[in-house]
Design an enzyme around this catalytic site. Structure first.
Site, PDB file in Angstrom:
ATOM      1  N   HIS A  20      44.868  60.238  83.170  1.00 39.83           N
ATOM      2  CA  HIS A  20      44.894  58.813  82.813  1.00 39.83           C
ATOM      3  C   HIS A  20      44.261  57.958  83.912  1.00 39.83           C
ATOM      4  CE1 HIS A  20      46.017  55.081  81.118  1.00 39.83           C
ATOM      5  NE2 HIS A  20      47.243  54.973  81.569  1.00 39.83           N
ATOM      6  N   CYS A  48      45.832  49.073  81.466  1.00 40.49           N
ATOM      7  CA  CYS A  48      45.450  50.396  80.962  1.00 40.49           C
ATOM      8  C   CYS A  48      44.674  50.308  79.658  1.00 40.49           C
ATOM      9  CB  CYS A  48      46.689  51.267  80.801  1.00 40.49           C
ATOM     10  SG  CYS A  48      47.682  51.300  82.288  1.00 40.49           S
TER      11      CYS A  48
END
Lengths: 138, 421
Positions: B367, B93
């Protein structure tokens, strides 16, 4: 390098034999789990296999209601959740594992610091089950 | 050891992002085109495409999400930039911030003057279980995943360690979610462009329409504590503690400081950068914070020559609400054990002393993992330029910080940006 086998797969072979292993640095004595060829503290590449006593204390945990695929296959879901945690072994290092034998009806009552001991849990398709590291209350 | 300053200054000359959300009709390439088109409009004096010398793309796993490896040259070709050097950066991420950092270092080294940074992820083509499994590959798949951990599970475990150490009230997590939805409701790029009050009203209207009993939540916390409306995912984290699965792209144009006036008279400058790594969660020195984040922040503050107190606002990696609370301490905004109280007291809201995630954060903005670190810079650019619309922070802003975490903190990247007067 010492001649003992520290390949990652030896960890899982030990679990099949219901043993918990790691490594001990021959230069500084630092104990690691999973095992390391190279010491993370003193960087020596002389290490030997270390067998843990298998007791420790719960350092962190969760109760999982939305499992990953493998755990769905193992029969867990929101109505049948499971507990997973991080255990600080009596020898010092920590390891992740499923935690068995706890009352999951109110996770707020589960205490960090609860003494636990090593066990194993078998998961996987019938005829091809594997043993996985787990802990249960002492 | 690490030099304290970049060998050559680096500035941001333009930014862009796609809308974040669920877009079944768009591929990752389409999303990046959207971000790049917006970026081109933000470069004040124009951006001749031939000036771009390299393309660094943050992307976690198009291989798993779209069965597409080797994404950077494909995207470069899609926006007409072949044959420039194009490379994909992967650190889960944190991929977007890692790409940004490598581009900064490439310009600082003198190799390039003008570099395009992208962040991109198209996650929603797969069923949820497959997305969960793909994300799990950001953890230690030999020793952590077989234990039964999921990503909400990791952060939930950190939450229990945090709660135990500081006697923290898990209501603080819910407060973070409410705050980030309030901010995201003011961001037209956000996936959840709704406050929690909007969500409640929507659910009540739906129940009425269907002739079902209408829920009787008195306030937002009442809704957030309702196990039917906000079910437990991994105790103590509930659905509204988790960032969503998203599609989206973001882009940033970096130019060496000495040449940036060719593109804009209003750049923002890279004041500090930091990155650190760590082992699997169980092997950390602490479970109630993210050690790599504190280390990355220390590097960035040292390079910028400032302390946490001088940061006007921050975009932090709130993949889960507890992550924002830990970040607020790792970055030095609050002392250890005080982050949860600060969240309860509104100190991280737009009017608080340390505004966090004015964009809505990962929780509300969405996200798309590889895009998140780059999209954080889009918000910093908007706030520093005073163009963040209804969510604009008041007063004169000088420093904005971004904090982007890979996995549970195996990677953390921190950047500090400065507007000079």
């Amino acid at each position: 390098m010492s001649d003992c086998k520290l390949e990652t797969k030896t960890f899982f072979q030990a679990i099949e034999n219901e043993m918990l292993i790691g490594s001990r640095c021959l230069s500084c004595g630092h104990i690691s789990i999973p095992q390391r060829y190279i010491c993370s503290r003193c960087h020596s590449d002389k290490a030997e296999r270390h067998e843990f006593v298998g007791t420790g204390k719960l350092a962190a945990f969760t109760v999982i209601y939305v499992p990953a695929t493998e755990m769905v296959k193992a029969g867990y879901d929101s109505k049948n959740p499971y507990m997973v945690g991080i255990v600080t072994l009596d020898e010092g290092p920590r390891i992740s594992a499923q935690i068995l034998g706890m009352d999951l009806s109110d996770p707020a009552k589960i205490r960090i610091g609860t003494p636990v001991k090593m066990t194993v849990i078998e998961r996987g398709p019938e005829g091809q089950t594997k043993k996985f590291l787990a802990f249960e209350p002492l | 050891m690490t030099a304290n300053k970049l060998a050559r200054g680096v500035a941001v000359a333009g930014v862009g992002m796609s809308k974040f959300g669920v877009f079944p009709d768009k591929s990752s390439r389409d999303l990046f085109v959207e971000a790049y088109q917006e970026l081109r409009q933000t470069v004040e004096k124009g951006l001749p495409p031939k000036d771009i010398e390299a393309f660094y793309l943050g992307n976690f796993s198009a291989d798993q999400f779209e069965k597409q490896g080797h994404l950077a040259p494909i995207v470069a070709s899609w926006i007409g930039l072949s044959p420039i050097a194009s490379a994909r950066m992967e650190d889960a991420c944190a991929s977007g911030s890692v790409a940004l950092r490598q581009a900064i270092l490439a310009i600082a080294s003198g190799q390039y003057d003008v570099v395009l940074v992208g962040g991109l992820e198209k996650m929603t083509d797969l069923p949820t279980a497959a997305v969960t499994d793909a994300l799990a590959s950001a953890a230690d798949t030999m020793f952590e995943i077989p234990a039964g951990f999921t990503f909400p599970g990791f952060y939930a475990a950190m939450a229990t360690a945090y709660m135990d150490k500081y006697q923290a009230d898990p209501d603080a997590f819910l407060r973070v979610g409410i705050k980030n939805h309030e901010n995201g409701a003011l961001n037209d790029k956000a996936q959840f462009n709704q406050t929690i009050k909007d969500v409640m009203a929507g659910k009540k209207a739906k129940a009425e329409q269907k002739g079902l009993p209408v829920p009787t939540w008195e306030n937002e916390m009442d809704f957030m504590r309702d196990p039917k409306a906000n079910p437990m995912i991994a105790w103590p984290l509930r659905l509204f503690d988790c960032s969503p699965v998203s599609d989206g792209a973001a882009a940033v144009l970096l130019v060496s400081e000495d040449l940036v006036s060719k593109y804009t008279d209003h750049p923002i400058y890279v004041a500090g950068i930091g990155q650190a790594s760590d082992g699997a969660l169980a092997e950390r020195e602490s479970l109630s914070d993210v050690p790599s984040a504190a280390k990355a922040a220390k590097q960035a503050y040292k390079m910028a020559g400032i302390s946490a107190a001088e940061i006007d606002f921050a975009e932090v990696h709130d993949c889960f609400t507890i992550a924002e609370i830990m970040a607020s301490e790792d970055l030095g905004f609050f002392p250890r054990g005080e982050g949860w109280k600060a969240a309860m007291e509104g100190k991280t809201s737009r009017t608080g002393e340390h505004p966090i995630n004015t964009s809505g954060g990962l929780k509300s903005k969405g996200h798309p993992v590889g895009a998140s670190g780059v999209a954080q810079v889009v918000e910093v650019w908007k706030q520093l330029h005073g163009i963040a619309g209804a969510r604009q922070l008041p007063g004169e802003l000088r420093y904005g910080l971004t904090h982007n975490v890979g996995g549970t903190g195996q990677t953390t990247v921190v950047h500090i940006f400065e507007k000079r007067s």
